[in-house]
Design a protein around this motif. Structure first.
Motif, PDB file in Angstrom:
ATOM      1  N   LEU A   1       0.959  -1.064   0.111  1.00  0.00           N
ATOM      2  CA  LEU A   1      -0.156  -0.063  -0.012  1.00  0.00           C
ATOM      3  C   LEU A   1       1.038   1.274   0.041  1.00  0.00           C
ATOM      4  CD1 LEU A   1      -2.633  -0.982   2.665  1.00  0.00           C
ATOM      5  CD2 LEU A   1      -2.803  -0.949   0.200  1.00  0.00           C
ATOM      6  N   LYS A   2       0.331   2.533  -0.533  1.00  0.00           N
ATOM      7  CA  LYS A   2       0.896   3.535  -0.620  1.00  0.00           C
ATOM      8  C   LYS A   2       0.438   4.608   0.326  1.00  0.00           C
ATOM      9  CE  LYS A   2       2.841   2.919  -5.196  1.00  0.00           C
ATOM     10  NZ  LYS A   2       2.724   3.427  -6.728  1.00  0.00           N
ATOM     11  N   ARG A   3       1.276   5.304   0.827  1.00  0.00           N
ATOM     12  CA  ARG A   3       0.525   6.484   1.775  1.00  0.00           C
ATOM     13  C   ARG A   3      -0.561   7.333   1.287  1.00  0.00           C
ATOM     14  NH1 ARG A   3       2.218   8.649   6.727  1.00  0.00           N
ATOM     15  NH2 ARG A   3       1.391  10.658   6.805  1.00  0.00           N
ATOM     16  N   GLY A   4      -1.649   7.607   1.771  1.00  0.00           N
ATOM     17  CA  GLY A   4      -2.873   8.148   0.924  1.00  0.00           C
ATOM     18  C   GLY A   4      -3.611   7.288   0.273  1.00  0.00           C
ATOM     19  N   GLN A   5      -3.478   6.135   0.091  1.00  0.00           N
ATOM     20  CA  GLN A   5      -4.321   5.171  -0.604  1.00  0.00           C
ATOM     21  C   GLN A   5      -5.567   4.975   0.190  1.00  0.00           C
ATOM     22  OE1 GLN A   5      -2.158   1.778  -1.713  1.00  0.00           O
ATOM     23  NE2 GLN A   5      -3.587   1.309  -3.779  1.00  0.00           N
ATOM     24  N   LEU A   6      -6.636   4.848  -0.501  1.00  0.00           N
ATOM     25  CA  LEU A   6      -8.008   4.855  -0.010  1.00  0.00           C
ATOM     26  C   LEU A   6      -8.323   3.188   0.383  1.00  0.00           C
ATOM     27  CD1 LEU A   6     -10.364   7.510  -1.559  1.00  0.00           C
ATOM     28  CD2 LEU A   6      -9.311   7.483   0.763  1.00  0.00           C
ATOM     29  N   LEU A   7      -8.879   3.148   1.609  1.00  0.00           N
ATOM     30  CA  LEU A   7      -9.291   1.857   2.062  1.00  0.00           C
ATOM     31  C   LEU A   7     -10.622   1.836   2.525  1.00  0.00           C
ATOM     32  CD1 LEU A   7      -5.997   0.992   4.069  1.00  0.00           C
ATOM     33  CD2 LEU A   7      -6.421   0.347   1.928  1.00  0.00           C
ATOM     34  N   LYS A   8     -11.033   0.588   2.523  1.00  0.00           N
ATOM     35  CA  LYS A   8     -12.626   0.454   3.119  1.00  0.00           C
ATOM     36  C   LYS A   8     -12.530  -0.373   4.293  1.00  0.00           C
ATOM     37  CE  LYS A   8     -17.239  -0.676   1.807  1.00  0.00           C
ATOM     38  NZ  LYS A   8     -18.152  -1.002   0.763  1.00  0.00           N
ATOM     39  N   TYR A   9     -13.169  -0.068   5.139  1.00  0.00           N
ATOM     40  CA  TYR A   9     -13.127  -0.901   6.640  1.00  0.00           C
ATOM     41  C   TYR A   9     -14.292  -1.961   6.257  1.00  0.00           C
ATOM     42  CZ  TYR A   9     -13.460  -2.394  11.060  1.00  0.00           C
ATOM     43  OH  TYR A   9     -13.518  -3.251  12.475  1.00  0.00           O
ATOM     44  N   ILE A  10     -13.945  -3.229   6.396  1.00  0.00           N
ATOM     45  CA  ILE A  10     -14.636  -4.393   6.283  1.00  0.00           C
ATOM     46  C   ILE A  10     -14.664  -5.199   7.627  1.00  0.00           C
ATOM     47  CG2 ILE A  10     -14.523  -4.663   3.757  1.00  0.00           C
ATOM     48  CD1 ILE A  10     -12.559  -7.008   4.353  1.00  0.00           C
ATOM     49  N   GLY A  11     -14.094  -4.990   8.474  1.00  0.00           N
ATOM     50  CA  GLY A  11     -14.170  -5.555   9.982  1.00  0.00           C
ATOM     51  C   GLY A  11     -15.234  -5.462  10.680  1.00  0.00           C
ATOM     52  N   LYS A  12     -15.379  -6.162  11.862  1.00  0.00           N
ATOM     53  CA  LYS A  12     -16.523  -6.001  12.663  1.00  0.00           C
ATOM     54  C   LYS A  12     -16.597  -4.776  13.352  1.00  0.00           C
ATOM     55  CE  LYS A  12     -16.382 -11.169  13.535  1.00  0.00           C
ATOM     56  NZ  LYS A  12     -16.532 -11.963  14.542  1.00  0.00           N
ATOM     57  N   ARG A  13     -17.960  -4.386  13.644  1.00  0.00           N
ATOM     58  CA  ARG A  13     -17.851  -3.180  14.481  1.00  0.00           C
ATOM     59  C   ARG A  13     -17.392  -3.520  16.068  1.00  0.00           C
ATOM     60  NH1 ARG A  13     -18.199  -1.295  10.072  1.00  0.00           N
ATOM     61  NH2 ARG A  13     -20.144  -0.632   9.150  1.00  0.00           N
ATOM     62  N   TRP A  14     -17.073  -2.302  16.595  1.00  0.00           N
ATOM     63  CA  TRP A  14     -16.496  -2.571  18.121  1.00  0.00           C
ATOM     64  C   TRP A  14     -16.853  -1.130  18.764  1.00  0.00           C
ATOM     65  CZ3 TRP A  14     -11.792   0.527  18.401  1.00  0.00           C
ATOM     66  CH2 TRP A  14     -10.978   0.545  17.270  1.00  0.00           C
ATOM     67  N   LYS A  15     -16.796  -1.222  19.936  1.00  0.00           N
ATOM     68  CA  LYS A  15     -17.238  -0.298  20.969  1.00  0.00           C
ATOM     69  C   LYS A  15     -16.215   1.068  20.537  1.00  0.00           C
ATOM     70  CE  LYS A  15     -17.611   1.201  25.869  1.00  0.00           C
ATOM     71  NZ  LYS A  15     -17.604   0.753  27.336  1.00  0.00           N
ATOM     72  N   ASN A  16     -16.712   2.213  20.688  1.00  0.00           N
ATOM     73  CA  ASN A  16     -15.840   3.463  20.162  1.00  0.00           C
ATOM     74  C   ASN A  16     -15.449   3.747  18.714  1.00  0.00           C
ATOM     75  OD1 ASN A  16     -16.291   4.532  22.986  1.00  0.00           O
ATOM     76  ND2 ASN A  16     -14.505   3.222  23.616  1.00  0.00           N
ATOM     77  N   LEU A  17     -15.777   2.660  18.010  1.00  0.00           N
ATOM     78  CA  LEU A  17     -15.589   2.901  16.542  1.00  0.00           C
ATOM     79  C   LEU A  17     -16.984   2.969  15.874  1.00  0.00           C
ATOM     80  CD1 LEU A  17     -13.538   2.433  14.192  1.00  0.00           C
ATOM     81  CD2 LEU A  17     -14.026   0.119  14.051  1.00  0.00           C
ATOM     82  N   ASN A  18     -17.094   4.387  15.688  1.00  0.00           N
ATOM     83  CA  ASN A  18     -18.139   4.716  14.926  1.00  0.00           C
ATOM     84  C   ASN A  18     -18.158   4.811  13.252  1.00  0.00           C
ATOM     85  OD1 ASN A  18     -19.774   4.665  17.248  1.00  0.00           O
ATOM     86  ND2 ASN A  18     -18.630   6.898  17.684  1.00  0.00           N
ATOM     87  N   ILE A  19     -18.115   3.735  12.534  1.00  0.00           N
ATOM     88  CA  ILE A  19     -17.892   3.830  11.184  1.00  0.00           C
ATOM     89  C   ILE A  19     -19.138   4.020  10.404  1.00  0.00           C
ATOM     90  CG2 ILE A  19     -17.301   2.557   8.961  1.00  0.00           C
ATOM     91  CD1 ILE A  19     -14.693   3.106  10.699  1.00  0.00           C
ATOM     92  N   ILE A  20     -19.388   5.067   9.789  1.00  0.00           N
ATOM     93  CA  ILE A  20     -20.850   5.581   9.434  1.00  0.00           C
ATOM     94  C   ILE A  20     -21.142   4.423   7.929  1.00  0.00           C
ATOM     95  CG2 ILE A  20     -22.227   7.315   8.152  1.00  0.00           C
ATOM     96  CD1 ILE A  20     -20.140   9.344   9.875  1.00  0.00           C
ATOM     97  N   SER A  21     -22.217   3.945   8.171  1.00  0.00           N
ATOM     98  CA  SER A  21     -22.496   3.123   7.152  1.00  0.00           C
ATOM     99  C   SER A  21     -22.484   3.976   5.652  1.00  0.00           C
ATOM    100  CB  SER A  21     -24.136   2.462   7.420  1.00  0.00           C
ATOM    101  OG  SER A  21     -24.467   1.772   6.476  1.00  0.00           O
ATOM    102  N   GLY A  22     -22.143   3.399   4.901  1.00  0.00           N
ATOM    103  CA  GLY A  22     -21.849   4.047   3.557  1.00  0.00           C
ATOM    104  C   GLY A  22     -20.530   4.853   3.292  1.00  0.00           C
ATOM    105  N   ASN A  23     -20.121   5.217   4.412  1.00  0.00           N
ATOM    106  CA  ASN A  23     -18.757   6.069   4.524  1.00  0.00           C
ATOM    107  C   ASN A  23     -17.667   5.357   5.299  1.00  0.00           C
ATOM    108  OD1 ASN A  23     -17.157   8.090   3.976  1.00  0.00           O
ATOM    109  ND2 ASN A  23     -18.072   9.533   5.557  1.00  0.00           N
ATOM    110  N   SER A  24     -17.380   4.215   5.104  1.00  0.00           N
ATOM    111  CA  SER A  24     -16.275   3.671   5.519  1.00  0.00           C
ATOM    112  C   SER A  24     -14.857   3.799   5.013  1.00  0.00           C
ATOM    113  CB  SER A  24     -16.718   2.187   5.730  1.00  0.00           C
ATOM    114  OG  SER A  24     -17.014   1.560   4.520  1.00  0.00           O
ATOM    115  N   PHE A  25     -14.769   4.779   4.270  1.00  0.00           N
ATOM    116  CA  PHE A  25     -13.419   4.982   3.323  1.00  0.00           C
ATOM    117  C   PHE A  25     -12.399   5.345   4.537  1.00  0.00           C
ATOM    118  CE2 PHE A  25     -16.690   4.536   0.328  1.00  0.00           C
ATOM    119  CZ  PHE A  25     -16.048   3.662  -0.558  1.00  0.00           C
TER     120      PHE A  25
END
Length: 65
Positions: free
Chosen positions: A7-31
Motif C-alpha cells: 500500500l502507498k501512503r494516502g491510498q483509500l481503504l474501506k473498512y470491512i471488519g466487525k464493529r466494536w465499541k468506540n468505533l463509529n464507522i458510518i454506514s456507507g462512508n467507511s473509507f
C-alpha cells in the motif's frame, strides 16, 4: 486484504471488519486513508478516518475501488 499487499501512503481503504465499541464507522462512508504499516510484519496498519488515527489489522480493510 492479503498480508503482503503493498500500500502507498494516502491510498483509500474501506473498512470491512466487525464493529466494536468506540468505533463509529458510518454506514456507507467507511473509507479511510492509509498512513503506514506498524512494525515489519505488514499485519497492522495506521489509517485516518474522519480526522481520527486508527490502528487496524490488515484483515479489517480492503482496497477502495
Amino acid at each position: 486484504m492479503a498480508k503482503h499487499t503493498t500500500l502507498k501512503r494516502g491510498q483509500l481503504l474501506k473498512y470491512i471488519g466487525k464493529r466494536w465499541k468506540n468505533l463509529n464507522i458510518i454506514s456507507g462512508n467507511s473509507f479511510m486513508k492509509f498512513l503506514g504499516y506498524d512494525g515489519n510484519g505488514f499485519a497492522d496498519v495506521w489509517v485516518e478516518y474522519q480526522g481520527r488515527l486508527l490502528f487496524l489489522s490488515i484483515k479489517e480493510v480492503e482496497l477502495a475501488v
